[in-house]
Design an enzyme around this catalytic site. Structure first.
Site, PDB file in Angstrom:
ATOM      1  N   LYS A 150       0.478  -0.936  -0.269  1.00 49.61           N
ATOM      2  CA  LYS A 150       0.035   0.188   0.207  1.00 49.61           C
ATOM      3  C   LYS A 150       1.016   1.205   0.467  1.00 49.61           C
ATOM      4  O   LYS A 150       2.086   1.247  -0.144  1.00 49.61           O
ATOM      5  CB  LYS A 150      -0.725   0.065   1.146  1.00 49.61           C
ATOM      6  CG  LYS A 150      -2.197  -1.347   1.278  1.00 49.61           C
ATOM      7  CD  LYS A 150      -2.767  -1.356  -0.160  1.00 49.61           C
ATOM      8  CE  LYS A 150      -4.030  -2.181   0.242  1.00 49.61           C
ATOM      9  NZ  LYS A 150      -4.034  -4.069   0.714  1.00 49.61           N
ATOM     10  N   ILE A 151       0.791   2.479   0.678  1.00 47.74           N
ATOM     11  CA  ILE A 151       0.815   4.220   0.079  1.00 47.74           C
ATOM     12  C   ILE A 151       2.260   3.746   0.814  1.00 47.74           C
ATOM     13  O   ILE A 151       3.014   4.095   0.976  1.00 47.74           O
ATOM     14  CB  ILE A 151      -0.326   4.421  -0.219  1.00 47.74           C
ATOM     15  CG1 ILE A 151      -1.340   4.250  -1.144  1.00 47.74           C
ATOM     16  CG2 ILE A 151       0.691   6.487  -0.405  1.00 47.74           C
ATOM     17  CD1 ILE A 151      -1.003   4.245  -2.324  1.00 47.74           C
TER      18      ILE A 151
END
EC number: 2.6.1.92
Length: 382
Positions: free
Chosen positions: A188-189
């Protein structure tokens, strides 16, 4: 191998974790609170509850909103199974709303149609979980207007979308929802290795989720049924879970959060470069709503020739390019077919799936690596 996604770990991240490891707290402690406050402040929410995964966050969000037997949760079929499973964990029924074929997100028009029919048959949902696919926010204002008309609660499954924006505001501010959930999985980010968080502007929901993540146990004097006991005293007031985040994870998350905007900016640049260089190819590149700024967790193309996806996928994997497919529609999974779902019920999501291919996208990806992906894709399409 060029992976479809991976984490970026800096020396600052390592130092933050080492500092936590050598401190007095390595399980849930002050760094968890620091991380919660930092994320809430960043996105503009009033409360944040850190947990060990986004799945756990979805579960306690549903419980805090009092989802239970005899009620229904609706979500997108184009998501990972956790977005639907959280309803089943609570004993509720689960159903799906088809997607907008241009954005891959839950479609407000299909939702409105389904709600109108559900009102006539007394089968309205208690909760709608909207999934911000690839990092782009759903049309939250339209969905919120429907919630006011039909009386359902809203959870934003923003597992893909921390750092993204809707109407120039960060996803997670809960302007149009009861609770927003983030994921901090390594692809994810930002990451905490494993981890998740639920955000809300409602103090009662925040308190309920804090209780649920830690066995349903409280030591809070204001909450105790019997406050005349000694300092050792605690009470289990609900059937909770051990969903706590550790200070080691929170230290990593706080350090990563400092680079959130830089992570999203780099992903945006790579996504723009993909879109430019793939424009002449026989495929469809992502479409963004004018009100949205995606966090670009994923860059998903759709192949124009539906029968070529397996061949293209295999050829790219054979060349060390980690393409992937996100997602197999939840209602077509064997478990959900046993619940009565079947192929053909949500055609937009099914058509999307048949043509979808996720290309590698991550912060450390170089333009040379991206060009390698683009050239290999071009060769496979020929």
């Amino acid at each position: 191998m060029i992976p479809y996604g991976k984490q970026n770990i800096s020396q600052d991240d390592i130092d933050a974790v080492v500092d936590a490891l050598t401190s007095d707290f390595i399980t849930q402690g002050p760094r968890v609170t620091q991380f919660e406050n930092a994320v809430a402040q960043k996105v503009g929410a009033k409360h944040a509850v850190a947990v060990n995964s986004a799945t756990s966050a979805l579960h306690i969000a549903c419980l805090a909103l009092e989802l239970g037997k005899g009620q229904r949760l609706w979500t997108s079929p184009n998501t990972f199974v956790a977005s639907a499973n959280c309803g089943l964990y609570c004993g509720a029924g689960v159903d799906f709303v088809d997607i907008d074929p241009s954005t891959y997100n839950l479609c407000p028009k299909r939702l409105a149609e389904k709600l109108e029919h559900a009102k006539l048959t007394d089968t309205l949902p208690h909760i709608v979980v909207v999934v911000h696919m690839c990092g782009q926010s759903c049309d939250m204002e339209a969905i919120h207007q429907l919630s006011e008309q039909y009386g359902f609660r809203i959870i934003e499954d923003a597992s893909h979308a921390i750092g993204g924006k809707y109407q120039d505001q960060y996803v997670g501010n809960c302007q149009y929802s009861d609770i927003t959930v983030f994921s901090f999985h390594p692809v994810k980010i930002i990451t905490t290795a494993e981890g998740g968080m639920a955000l809300t502007n409602n103090p009662a929901l925040a308190k309920a989720m804090e209780n649920l993540r830690s066995h349903g146990v409280t030591r809070d004097l204001e909450s105790l049924a019997d406050s005349n006991q000694g300092a050792w005293y605690y009470e289990q007031q609900s059937l909770g879970f051990n969903y706590r985040m550790t200070d080691l994870q929170a230290a990593l998350g706080t350090s990563q959060l400092a680079r959130l905007d830089a992570f999203v900016e780099r992903r945006q640049a790579l996504a723009d470069r993909y879109t430019e260089k793939l424009s002449a190819r026989p495929l469809i590149t992502p479409t963004l709503l004018p009100a949205s700024k995606s966090a670009w967790h994923l860059y998903v193309i759709q192949l124009a020739e539906l029968d070529c996806r397996r061949r293209v996928f295999d050829e790219l994997r054979a060349k060390g390019i980690g393409v992937h497919v996100h997602y197999i529609p939840v209602h077509t999974q064997p478990y959900y077919r046993e619940l009565g779902f079947e192929w053909g019920q949500f055609p937009a999501a099914e058509n999307y799936y048949r043509a979808a291919l996720s290309l590698p996208l991550y912060f450390d990806m170089t333009e040379d690596e991206q060009d390698t992906v683009i050239q290999a894709l071009a060769d496979a399409l020929r």
